[in-house]
Every structure is written in C-alpha cells, then in structure tokens.
Scaffold this motif. Structure first.
Motif, PDB file in Angstrom:
ATOM      1  N   ARG A   8       3.505  10.731  -2.867  1.00  0.00           N
ATOM      2  CA  ARG A   8       2.977   9.426  -2.532  1.00  0.00           C
ATOM      3  C   ARG A   8       3.940   8.728  -1.563  1.00  0.00           C
ATOM      4  NH1 ARG A   8      -0.076   6.446  -7.363  1.00  0.00           N
ATOM      5  NH2 ARG A   8      -1.160   8.449  -7.233  1.00  0.00           N
ATOM      6  N   TYR A  43      -5.572   5.729  -0.211  1.00  0.00           N
ATOM      7  CA  TYR A  43      -4.709   4.568  -0.085  1.00  0.00           C
ATOM      8  C   TYR A  43      -4.797   3.732  -1.360  1.00  0.00           C
ATOM      9  CZ  TYR A  43      -3.772   5.440   4.822  1.00  0.00           C
ATOM     10  OH  TYR A  43      -3.331   5.992   6.009  1.00  0.00           O
ATOM     11  N   TRP A 102       0.815  -1.198   0.000  1.00  0.00           N
ATOM     12  CA  TRP A 102       0.000   0.000   0.000  1.00  0.00           C
ATOM     13  C   TRP A 102       0.853   1.255   0.000  1.00  0.00           C
ATOM     14  CZ3 TRP A 102      -5.288  -0.621  -0.110  1.00  0.00           C
ATOM     15  CH2 TRP A 102      -5.770  -1.896   0.178  1.00  0.00           C
ATOM     16  N   ARG A 133       0.042   5.652   0.151  1.00  0.00           N
ATOM     17  CA  ARG A 133      -1.004   6.623   0.429  1.00  0.00           C
ATOM     18  C   ARG A 133      -0.558   7.996  -0.035  1.00  0.00           C
ATOM     19  NH1 ARG A 133      -0.760   6.751   7.075  1.00  0.00           N
ATOM     20  NH2 ARG A 133       1.227   7.889   7.275  1.00  0.00           N
TER      21      ARG A 133
END
Length: 125
Positions: free
Chosen positions: A45, A94, A36, A38
């Motif tokens: 990012r 996310y 992941w 976010r």
C-alpha cells in the motif's frame, strides 16, 4: 469510530483526469488529517496525498507530486483528490484515510486508524 465514504473512481485513458472525494462522518472531532493510499495487486500500500485539516499542510508522494492535488471545499470533513495527467502506473484501489497524526508520519499505513472501503481507478493506455 469514523466512517469514510469514497466516490469518484472509474476508468480513464492515459492523460485524462479523475476526481475522488471522501466524506467523513461519526467521531470526526478527533482527527486532524485525511488523505489517500493506493494499492495494486502484488504491491505494498502506497501513500499518495495527505492534508492536515486545520493548518492546511499537504504532502504528496514523489510519484504524484505536480499531477495530483488534495483539497477541501467548505465542508471540513470532506476531502478531494484531483488527479490529472493520469498514467497506467496510477491504476489501483484508492483508499481514503482519516486519523490523528503527527506531521511526517502520514506515509506509514500503520498510523492510520480509519480506512474507507476503497474506490477503483483504472487508467488504460
């Protein structure tokens, strides 16, 4: 091509918990890692958590270590992100990622080929 379907985002108060999930489909045989990132408006990012599918190695950013857990349950191509003790700093979109990576490269977004559409997490004080 790998398709990634995320779910589980939403709104929660600070101190609360959320669980995100990401299911991969398509050409999944060639990816060895999922995780992941976010992003919030005006910021770059940020890599959050990653898991190597076969070996099980996991990596976390300093900002979430001890609060977030990335894991799989039974299904190889689905990963979850359990987020506990959320703070307003965790607010953001996310994105799930999947790819074939060498360890120690996970936090560089340029190494990831497959990205989900994103799921919004909003933490209020």
């Amino acid at each position: 091509q790998v398709q990634l379907k995320e779910s589980g985002g939403g709104s929660v108060q600070a101190g609360g918990s959320l669980r995100l999930s990401c299911a991969a489909s398509g050409d999944v045989a060639n990816h060895n890692c999922m995780g992941w990132f976010r992003q919030t408006p005006g910021k770059e990012r940020e890599g959050v958590a990653f898991r190597y599918i076969r070996g099980g190695s996991t990596y976390y950013s300093n900002s979430v270590r001890g609060r977030f857990t990335i894991f799989q349950v039974k299904v190889r191509n689905t990963v979850y992100l359990q987020m506990n003790n959320l703070t307003t700093e965790d607010t953001g979109m996310y994105y799930c990622v999947a790819g074939s990576l060498d360890e120690q490269t996970e936090f560089n977004p340029g190494f990831w080929r497959n990205w989900g559409q994103g799921t919004q997490v909003t933490v209020s004080s």
